[in-house]
Design a protein around this motif. Sequence first.
Motif, PDB file in Angstrom:
ATOM      1  N   LEU A 180      14.036  10.187  20.054  1.00 18.25           N
ATOM      2  CA  LEU A 180      13.294  11.462  20.051  1.00 18.25           C
ATOM      3  C   LEU A 180      11.931  11.330  19.392  1.00 18.25           C
ATOM      4  CD1 LEU A 180      16.106  13.928  18.979  1.00 18.25           C
ATOM      5  CD2 LEU A 180      14.838  14.016  21.114  1.00 18.25           C
ATOM      6  N   GLU A 181      11.808  10.325  18.523  1.00 16.73           N
ATOM      7  CA  GLU A 181      10.553  10.173  17.764  1.00 16.73           C
ATOM      8  C   GLU A 181       9.535   9.315  18.489  1.00 16.73           C
ATOM      9  OE1 GLU A 181      10.312  12.004  15.224  1.00 16.73           O
ATOM     10  OE2 GLU A 181      12.441  12.542  15.355  1.00 16.73           O
ATOM     11  N   VAL A 182       9.931   8.699  19.600  1.00 14.49           N
ATOM     12  CA  VAL A 182       8.999   7.777  20.266  1.00 14.49           C
ATOM     13  C   VAL A 182       7.884   8.578  20.922  1.00 14.49           C
ATOM     14  CG1 VAL A 182       8.752   5.974  22.025  1.00 14.49           C
ATOM     15  CG2 VAL A 182      10.861   6.110  20.653  1.00 14.49           C
ATOM     16  N   LYS A 183       6.663   8.289  20.491  1.00 15.34           N
ATOM     17  CA  LYS A 183       5.530   9.078  20.989  1.00 15.34           C
ATOM     18  C   LYS A 183       4.546   8.220  21.797  1.00 15.34           C
ATOM     19  CE  LYS A 183       6.453  13.042  18.740  1.00 15.34           C
ATOM     20  NZ  LYS A 183       7.879  12.853  18.532  1.00 15.34           N
ATOM     21  N   ASP A 184       4.541   6.898  21.538  1.00 18.66           N
ATOM     22  CA  ASP A 184       3.509   6.066  22.158  1.00 18.66           C
ATOM     23  C   ASP A 184       3.932   5.437  23.473  1.00 18.66           C
ATOM     24  OD1 ASP A 184       1.827   6.678  20.104  1.00 18.66           O
ATOM     25  OD2 ASP A 184       2.460   4.962  18.892  1.00 18.66           O
ATOM     26  N   ASP A 185       5.223   5.437  23.747  1.00 19.66           N
ATOM     27  CA  ASP A 185       5.697   4.878  25.021  1.00 19.66           C
ATOM     28  C   ASP A 185       6.074   6.013  25.958  1.00 19.66           C
ATOM     29  OD1 ASP A 185       5.504   2.242  24.063  1.00 19.66           O
ATOM     30  OD2 ASP A 185       7.476   2.402  23.120  1.00 19.66           O
ATOM     31  N   TRP A 186       5.986   5.749  27.234  1.00 21.55           N
ATOM     32  CA  TRP A 186       6.418   6.738  28.232  1.00 21.55           C
ATOM     33  C   TRP A 186       7.933   6.653  28.451  1.00 21.55           C
ATOM     34  CZ3 TRP A 186       2.304   6.039  32.714  1.00 21.55           C
ATOM     35  CH2 TRP A 186       1.055   6.449  32.219  1.00 21.55           C
ATOM     36  N   VAL A 187       8.411   5.416  28.353  1.00 25.24           N
ATOM     37  CA  VAL A 187       9.846   5.172  28.585  1.00 25.24           C
ATOM     38  C   VAL A 187      10.379   4.392  27.391  1.00 25.24           C
ATOM     39  CG1 VAL A 187      11.548   4.110  30.124  1.00 25.24           C
ATOM     40  CG2 VAL A 187       9.407   4.994  31.084  1.00 25.24           C
ATOM     41  N   THR A 188      11.529   4.798  26.882  1.00 26.67           N
ATOM     42  CA  THR A 188      12.149   4.012  25.820  1.00 26.67           C
ATOM     43  C   THR A 188      13.586   3.673  26.206  1.00 26.67           C
ATOM     44  OG1 THR A 188      12.427   3.817  23.423  1.00 26.67           O
ATOM     45  CG2 THR A 188      12.937   5.966  24.392  1.00 26.67           C
ATOM     46  N   PHE A 189      14.259   2.913  25.344  1.00 25.02           N
ATOM     47  CA  PHE A 189      15.613   2.485  25.700  1.00 25.02           C
ATOM     48  C   PHE A 189      16.567   2.728  24.540  1.00 25.02           C
ATOM     49  CE2 PHE A 189      16.219  -1.414  23.194  1.00 25.02           C
ATOM     50  CZ  PHE A 189      14.920  -1.623  22.747  1.00 25.02           C
ATOM     51  N   LEU A 190      17.847   2.816  24.865  1.00 24.71           N
ATOM     52  CA  LEU A 190      18.905   2.981  23.869  1.00 24.71           C
ATOM     53  C   LEU A 190      19.976   1.935  24.164  1.00 24.71           C
ATOM     54  CD1 LEU A 190      18.075   6.015  24.981  1.00 24.71           C
ATOM     55  CD2 LEU A 190      20.060   6.720  23.670  1.00 24.71           C
ATOM     56  N   THR A 191      20.601   1.433  23.098  1.00 21.28           N
ATOM     57  CA  THR A 191      21.772   0.571  23.305  1.00 21.28           C
ATOM     58  C   THR A 191      22.990   1.201  22.620  1.00 21.28           C
ATOM     59  OG1 THR A 191      21.100  -0.705  21.384  1.00 21.28           O
ATOM     60  CG2 THR A 191      20.473  -1.590  23.530  1.00 21.28           C
ATOM     61  N   ASP A 192      22.777   2.412  22.097  1.00 24.83           N
ATOM     62  CA  ASP A 192      23.838   3.069  21.327  1.00 24.83           C
ATOM     63  C   ASP A 192      23.973   4.537  21.733  1.00 24.83           C
ATOM     64  OD1 ASP A 192      21.422   4.014  20.421  1.00 24.83           O
ATOM     65  OD2 ASP A 192      21.862   3.755  18.290  1.00 24.83           O
ATOM     66  N   SER A 193      23.898   4.809  23.030  1.00 27.69           N
ATOM     67  CA  SER A 193      23.992   6.200  23.461  1.00 27.69           C
ATOM     68  C   SER A 193      25.313   6.814  22.992  1.00 27.69           C
ATOM     69  CB  SER A 193      23.922   6.265  24.993  1.00 27.69           C
ATOM     70  OG  SER A 193      24.377   7.527  25.419  1.00 27.69           O
ATOM     71  N   PRO A 194      25.258   8.005  22.398  1.00 32.02           N
ATOM     72  CA  PRO A 194      26.498   8.658  21.957  1.00 32.02           C
ATOM     73  C   PRO A 194      27.428   8.959  23.129  1.00 32.02           C
ATOM     74  CG  PRO A 194      24.545   9.787  21.078  1.00 32.02           C
ATOM     75  CD  PRO A 194      24.058   8.766  22.060  1.00 32.02           C
ATOM     76  N   LYS A 195      26.831   9.159  24.309  1.00 35.68           N
ATOM     77  CA  LYS A 195      27.669   9.377  25.494  1.00 35.68           C
ATOM     78  C   LYS A 195      27.661   8.067  26.290  1.00 35.68           C
ATOM     79  CE  LYS A 195      27.548  12.223  29.719  1.00 35.68           C
ATOM     80  NZ  LYS A 195      26.831  13.309  30.416  1.00 35.68           N
ATOM     81  N   PRO A 196      28.818   7.579  26.711  1.00 39.84           N
ATOM     82  CA  PRO A 196      28.828   6.336  27.472  1.00 39.84           C
ATOM     83  C   PRO A 196      28.152   6.499  28.845  1.00 39.84           C
ATOM     84  CG  PRO A 196      31.081   7.204  27.175  1.00 39.84           C
ATOM     85  CD  PRO A 196      30.138   8.163  26.514  1.00 39.84           C
ATOM     86  N   PRO A 197      27.634   5.441  29.433  1.00 41.40           N
ATOM     87  CA  PRO A 197      27.563   4.095  28.886  1.00 41.40           C
ATOM     88  C   PRO A 197      26.465   3.987  27.823  1.00 41.40           C
ATOM     89  CG  PRO A 197      26.532   4.148  31.054  1.00 41.40           C
ATOM     90  CD  PRO A 197      27.088   5.514  30.806  1.00 41.40           C
ATOM     91  N   PRO A 198      26.619   3.015  26.900  1.00 37.54           N
ATOM     92  CA  PRO A 198      25.727   2.955  25.732  1.00 37.54           C
ATOM     93  C   PRO A 198      24.285   2.564  26.049  1.00 37.54           C
ATOM     94  CG  PRO A 198      27.279   1.107  25.740  1.00 37.54           C
ATOM     95  CD  PRO A 198      27.697   2.019  26.847  1.00 37.54           C
ATOM     96  N   GLU A 199      24.079   1.764  27.104  1.00 40.49           N
ATOM     97  CA  GLU A 199      22.727   1.267  27.372  1.00 40.49           C
ATOM     98  C   GLU A 199      22.030   2.156  28.392  1.00 40.49           C
ATOM     99  OE1 GLU A 199      22.434  -2.865  28.101  1.00 40.49           O
ATOM    100  OE2 GLU A 199      23.176  -3.272  26.083  1.00 40.49           O
ATOM    101  N   ARG A 200      20.896   2.667  28.007  1.00 46.94           N
ATOM    102  CA  ARG A 200      20.166   3.600  28.864  1.00 46.94           C
ATOM    103  C   ARG A 200      18.673   3.441  28.676  1.00 46.94           C
ATOM    104  NH1 ARG A 200      22.970   9.032  29.285  1.00 46.94           N
ATOM    105  NH2 ARG A 200      25.166   8.533  29.366  1.00 46.94           N
TER     106      ARG A 200
END
Length: 248
Positions: free
Chosen positions: A174-194
């Motif tokens: 939520l804090e990423v301001k400088d990129d247009w797209v970011t990634f997660l490897t720990d999504s609270p809802k599966p699947p974790p990588e998004r």
Amino acid sequence: MALTWTHKDRGEIRVHENLEELSIDLVDYIAEISEASIKEHGVFCIVLSGGSLINLMGKLVEPPYNKIVDWAKWYVFWADERVVGKNHDDSNYKLAKDTLLSKVNVFPRHICSINDTVSAEDAATEYEFAIRQMVKTRTVIASENSDCPRFDLILLGMGSDGHVASLFPNHPALEVKDDWVTFLTDSPKPPPERITFTLPVINSAASVVVVATGESKANAVHLAIDDLTSLETLLPCLLGWSSQAVGI
Ligand SMILES: O=C1O[C@H](COP(=O)(O)O)[C@@H](O)[C@H](O)[C@H]1O
């Protein structure tokens, strides 16, 4: 008949009697923005999400919409994607392809989906690069108010926890301001990588629609509409929006 009003911070709110009514209103709205965008700048850049939203768009592939929409002018993107194979049941791309895109004449080269053969981090980088190229070639309009693309329409679902795209409550994404797209490897809802669009990109779109249905989402919707102050920092579905349409 939808109950409609304009919220001072959230834009237009529409409450529908049932799914059928919501679905007709949603596809009417999409067809309207598609026509207006094509008239204004020759193409329609639409951003999809996954989940229940896609089935609610199903009428788009039926008459009269399938005949009146100028599919050849559509460019399709995703607000978020699960980093799984394109044939995997968790793939937002697969859901949209099976339900909508395989049934209308959107050019395959106009469909901008992630590379499903690399890591979440690389998929986010590549996806952002592809969109930056499309802004350079002016397929996607640049925002006049931010260093972001200005998509014609971003369609978001909402989880019962208030997440939109893959922006989850209290997650650092939520804090990423400088990129247009970011990634997660720990999504609270599966699947974790998004991968997910960041808030600045969502907030730079010409129109944003949030679609929420079902009892499990009622509390988050209530907080979004009625309790702005106490949860402003917690619910991604609240953050930063000002002038866009919000359809519920
Ligand atoms: O995981 C996701 O969930 C949200 C909400 O899905 P829904 O089935 O509860 O409507 C969706 O908008 C997002 O794109 C997806 O990746």
